[in-house]
Design a protein around this motif. Structure first.
Motif, PDB file in Angstrom:
ATOM      1  N   ARG A 170     -32.999   8.662  41.920  1.00 43.69           N
ATOM      2  CA  ARG A 170     -32.850  10.100  42.116  1.00 43.69           C
ATOM      3  C   ARG A 170     -31.644  10.390  43.016  1.00 43.69           C
ATOM      4  N   GLU A 171     -31.493   9.583  44.068  1.00 44.33           N
ATOM      5  CA  GLU A 171     -30.348   9.752  44.961  1.00 44.33           C
ATOM      6  C   GLU A 171     -29.038   9.436  44.238  1.00 44.33           C
ATOM      7  N   LEU A 172     -29.080   8.426  43.377  1.00 38.28           N
ATOM      8  CA  LEU A 172     -27.883   8.060  42.614  1.00 38.28           C
ATOM      9  C   LEU A 172     -27.441   9.190  41.695  1.00 38.28           C
ATOM     10  N   THR A 173     -28.391   9.829  41.016  1.00 35.72           N
ATOM     11  CA  THR A 173     -28.036  10.898  40.082  1.00 35.72           C
ATOM     12  C   THR A 173     -27.538  12.155  40.782  1.00 35.72           C
ATOM     13  N   ALA A 174     -27.771  12.232  42.078  1.00 34.47           N
ATOM     14  CA  ALA A 174     -27.320  13.407  42.830  1.00 34.47           C
ATOM     15  C   ALA A 174     -25.864  13.308  43.235  1.00 34.47           C
ATOM     16  N   GLN A 175     -25.227  12.154  42.966  1.00 35.21           N
ATOM     17  CA  GLN A 175     -23.818  11.968  43.323  1.00 35.21           C
ATOM     18  C   GLN A 175     -23.073  11.435  42.109  1.00 35.21           C
ATOM     19  N   PRO A 176     -21.769  11.600  42.086  1.00 33.95           N
ATOM     20  CA  PRO A 176     -21.006  11.138  40.923  1.00 33.95           C
ATOM     21  C   PRO A 176     -21.017   9.612  40.806  1.00 33.95           C
ATOM     22  N   PHE A 177     -21.324   9.142  39.616  1.00 38.27           N
ATOM     23  CA  PHE A 177     -21.274   7.704  39.338  1.00 38.27           C
ATOM     24  C   PHE A 177     -20.732   7.512  37.935  1.00 38.27           C
ATOM     25  N   ASP A 178     -19.623   6.818  37.838  1.00 40.37           N
ATOM     26  CA  ASP A 178     -18.968   6.609  36.551  1.00 40.37           C
ATOM     27  C   ASP A 178     -19.038   5.132  36.209  1.00 40.37           C
ATOM     28  N   PHE A 179     -19.910   4.787  35.260  1.00 38.92           N
ATOM     29  CA  PHE A 179     -20.006   3.391  34.849  1.00 38.92           C
ATOM     30  C   PHE A 179     -18.929   3.113  33.805  1.00 38.92           C
ATOM     31  N   ASP A 180     -18.007   2.260  34.186  1.00 39.58           N
ATOM     32  CA  ASP A 180     -16.868   1.948  33.331  1.00 39.58           C
ATOM     33  C   ASP A 180     -16.596   0.453  33.466  1.00 39.58           C
ATOM     34  N   LEU A 181     -16.392  -0.226  32.343  1.00 37.04           N
ATOM     35  CA  LEU A 181     -16.204  -1.674  32.392  1.00 37.04           C
ATOM     36  C   LEU A 181     -14.958  -2.072  33.164  1.00 37.04           C
ATOM     37  N   ASP A 182     -13.887  -1.267  33.088  1.00 37.58           N
ATOM     38  CA  ASP A 182     -12.686  -1.578  33.855  1.00 37.58           C
ATOM     39  C   ASP A 182     -12.977  -1.513  35.357  1.00 37.58           C
ATOM     40  N   LYS A 183     -13.722  -0.499  35.768  1.00 32.93           N
ATOM     41  CA  LYS A 183     -14.067  -0.373  37.186  1.00 32.93           C
ATOM     42  C   LYS A 183     -14.990  -1.507  37.622  1.00 32.93           C
ATOM     43  N   LEU A 184     -15.938  -1.875  36.752  1.00 34.66           N
ATOM     44  CA  LEU A 184     -16.829  -2.977  37.071  1.00 34.66           C
ATOM     45  C   LEU A 184     -16.045  -4.272  37.223  1.00 34.66           C
ATOM     46  N   PHE A 185     -15.075  -4.496  36.342  1.00 33.42           N
ATOM     47  CA  PHE A 185     -14.245  -5.693  36.427  1.00 33.42           C
ATOM     48  C   PHE A 185     -13.481  -5.731  37.744  1.00 33.42           C
ATOM     49  N   GLU A 186     -12.818  -4.638  38.104  1.00 31.07           N
ATOM     50  CA  GLU A 186     -12.033  -4.608  39.339  1.00 31.07           C
ATOM     51  C   GLU A 186     -12.920  -4.771  40.562  1.00 31.07           C
ATOM     52  N   PHE A 187     -14.079  -4.130  40.568  1.00 32.62           N
ATOM     53  CA  PHE A 187     -15.006  -4.246  41.695  1.00 32.62           C
ATOM     54  C   PHE A 187     -15.479  -5.691  41.847  1.00 32.62           C
ATOM     55  N   GLY A 188     -15.908  -6.293  40.743  1.00 35.04           N
ATOM     56  CA  GLY A 188     -16.412  -7.662  40.799  1.00 35.04           C
ATOM     57  C   GLY A 188     -15.337  -8.666  41.173  1.00 35.04           C
ATOM     58  N   LEU A 189     -14.123  -8.491  40.631  1.00 37.46           N
ATOM     59  CA  LEU A 189     -13.032  -9.409  40.948  1.00 37.46           C
ATOM     60  C   LEU A 189     -12.709  -9.380  42.439  1.00 37.46           C
ATOM     61  N   ALA A 190     -12.630  -8.186  42.989  1.00 36.54           N
ATOM     62  CA  ALA A 190     -12.317  -8.061  44.417  1.00 36.54           C
ATOM     63  C   ALA A 190     -13.391  -8.721  45.276  1.00 36.54           C
ATOM     64  N   ARG A 191     -14.673  -8.516  44.927  1.00 37.54           N
ATOM     65  CA  ARG A 191     -15.751  -9.104  45.728  1.00 37.54           C
ATOM     66  C   ARG A 191     -15.751 -10.632  45.621  1.00 37.54           C
ATOM     67  N   LEU A 192     -15.472 -11.156  44.439  1.00 34.67           N
ATOM     68  CA  LEU A 192     -15.417 -12.607  44.279  1.00 34.67           C
ATOM     69  C   LEU A 192     -14.289 -13.211  45.111  1.00 34.67           C
ATOM     70  N   LEU A 193     -13.118 -12.589  45.054  1.00 38.54           N
ATOM     71  CA  LEU A 193     -11.980 -13.110  45.816  1.00 38.54           C
ATOM     72  C   LEU A 193     -12.205 -12.952  47.313  1.00 38.54           C
ATOM     73  N   ASP A 194     -12.868 -11.855  47.719  1.00 44.64           N
ATOM     74  CA  ASP A 194     -13.228 -11.693  49.136  1.00 44.64           C
ATOM     75  C   ASP A 194     -14.116 -12.846  49.598  1.00 44.64           C
ATOM     76  N   GLY A 195     -15.070 -13.214  48.745  1.00 44.96           N
ATOM     77  CA  GLY A 195     -15.979 -14.289  49.106  1.00 44.96           C
ATOM     78  C   GLY A 195     -15.308 -15.647  49.141  1.00 44.96           C
ATOM     79  N   LEU A 196     -14.304 -15.856  48.276  1.00 39.50           N
ATOM     80  CA  LEU A 196     -13.602 -17.136  48.245  1.00 39.50           C
ATOM     81  C   LEU A 196     -12.640 -17.309  49.417  1.00 39.50           C
ATOM     82  N   THR A 197     -12.155 -16.197  49.972  1.00 39.70           N
ATOM     83  CA  THR A 197     -11.122 -16.268  51.007  1.00 39.70           C
ATOM     84  C   THR A 197     -11.541 -17.116  52.212  1.00 39.70           C
ATOM     85  N   PRO A 198     -12.694 -16.847  52.850  1.00 38.49           N
ATOM     86  CA  PRO A 198     -13.062 -17.701  53.994  1.00 38.49           C
ATOM     87  C   PRO A 198     -13.317 -19.140  53.588  1.00 38.49           C
TER      88      PRO A 198
END
Length: 294
Positions: free
Chosen positions: A260-288
């Motif tokens: 319910r809280e999620l639907t009250a704010q803008p959320f755009d599910f897009d595969l390009d955005k999911l790819f960029e989000f996941g790539l950044a988090r993976l590389l963040d985790g690999l850095t240390p």
């Protein structure tokens, strides 16, 4: 088999049986919608495929008519032409629609002539993967940003390739990888990214598999997504709109406060955005991890 493909095969059968002869008109798009009970977009795609396969031609003032048997060009056939035709069919229609007969029809040759160049489906699939992956042109020298910048470049090139070829991601295997030279060259490039660190070759390979699995995993949604749009005639946004009332009713009935809280704010599910989000988090985790081994 996709609805438009069934239409194509039925018209082909009529031509081969002599029910439709060269110069005869084939059913119009509107007639197809009534006869087969499909959307106009499906009928239009069937007409386009019939023309691409050399079965029909459009004649001004007359309409779409039977063109007659496609010209035979067995003497011009090469392995490269077969693979290119197979990739084009898979890009357009998906791997489920790919067959030696379909490839032969698109090239205007006999099906048996293909086997003189490619023994079977397994060899064809390997050649298709290699041709698609060869489109990834990695730089000869690693970028100045170090291993992270290099992995970003490689991952984005992989993502773009999977988008051009939606069949590619689900076709490639992780546990039994196809030995495509182009894919092996990509892996060799990634292994060299970590020269200057103390990562072992095994650790480098794990990093490569981890990143490739992530990109491939997101890209595995591309072909089913395209098939769903084609079969339903609905875009993703239209499909979501059609499910909204059911989603809201379920959310309220189950008292799902976070939804319910999620639907009250803008959320755009897009595969390009999911790819960029996941790539950044993976590389963040690999850095240390990489830093600790440098």
């Amino acid at each position: 088999m996709h609805p438009y493909r069934r239409i194509v095969e039925d018209v082909r059968r009529r031509i081969e049986a002599g029910e439709l002869r060269p110069g005869d008109r084939v059913p119009s798009a509107r007639q197809i919608t009534h006869e087969w009970g499909v959307a106009i977009a499906t009928a239009t795609k069937a007409h386009a495929t019939l023309r691409e396969e050399g079965l029909t031609v459009a004649r001004p003032g007359v309409g779409t008519v039977v063109a007659g048997p496609a010209p035979r060009r067995d003497h011009e056939l090469t392995r490269e032409r077969i693979v290119a035709a197979a990739v084009a069919i898979a890009d357009r229609e998906g791997m489920a629609e790919l067959s030696m007969r379909h490839i032969a029809s698109s090239l205007g040759v006999s099906t048996m002539s293909l086997y003189r160049h490619i023994p079977g489906k397994e060899e064809l699939t390997l050649a298709m993967i290699d041709a698609a992956m060869a489109g990834i042109r990695l730089p000869a020298r690693y970028p100045p940003g170090g291993w992270r910048a290099a992995l970003e470049i490689c991952s984005r090139m992989e993502w773009a390739t999977f988008q051009r070829h939606p069949w590619l991601a689900p076709t490639m295997s992780i546990t039994r990888p196809q030995l495509a030279p182009a894919a092996m060259r990509l892996t060799e490039w990634v292994l060299g990214v970590f020269d200057g660190t103390r990562l072992t070759q095994s650790e480098r390979m794990y990093v490569q598999i981890l990143l490739f699995t992530f990109v491939r995993g997101v890209a595995s949604a591309l072909e089913p997504e395209a098939e769903a749009i084609q079969e339903s005639g609905l875009t993703n946004d239209q499909w979501v709109d059609a499910q909204t009332s059911t989603f809201l009713a379920t959310m309220d009935a189950e008292n799902m406060s976070h939804f319910r809280e999620l639907t009250a704010q803008p959320f755009d599910f897009d595969l390009d955005k999911l790819f960029e989000f996941g790539l950044a988090r993976l590389l963040d985790g690999l850095t240390p991890y990489v830093s600790s081994r440098s």
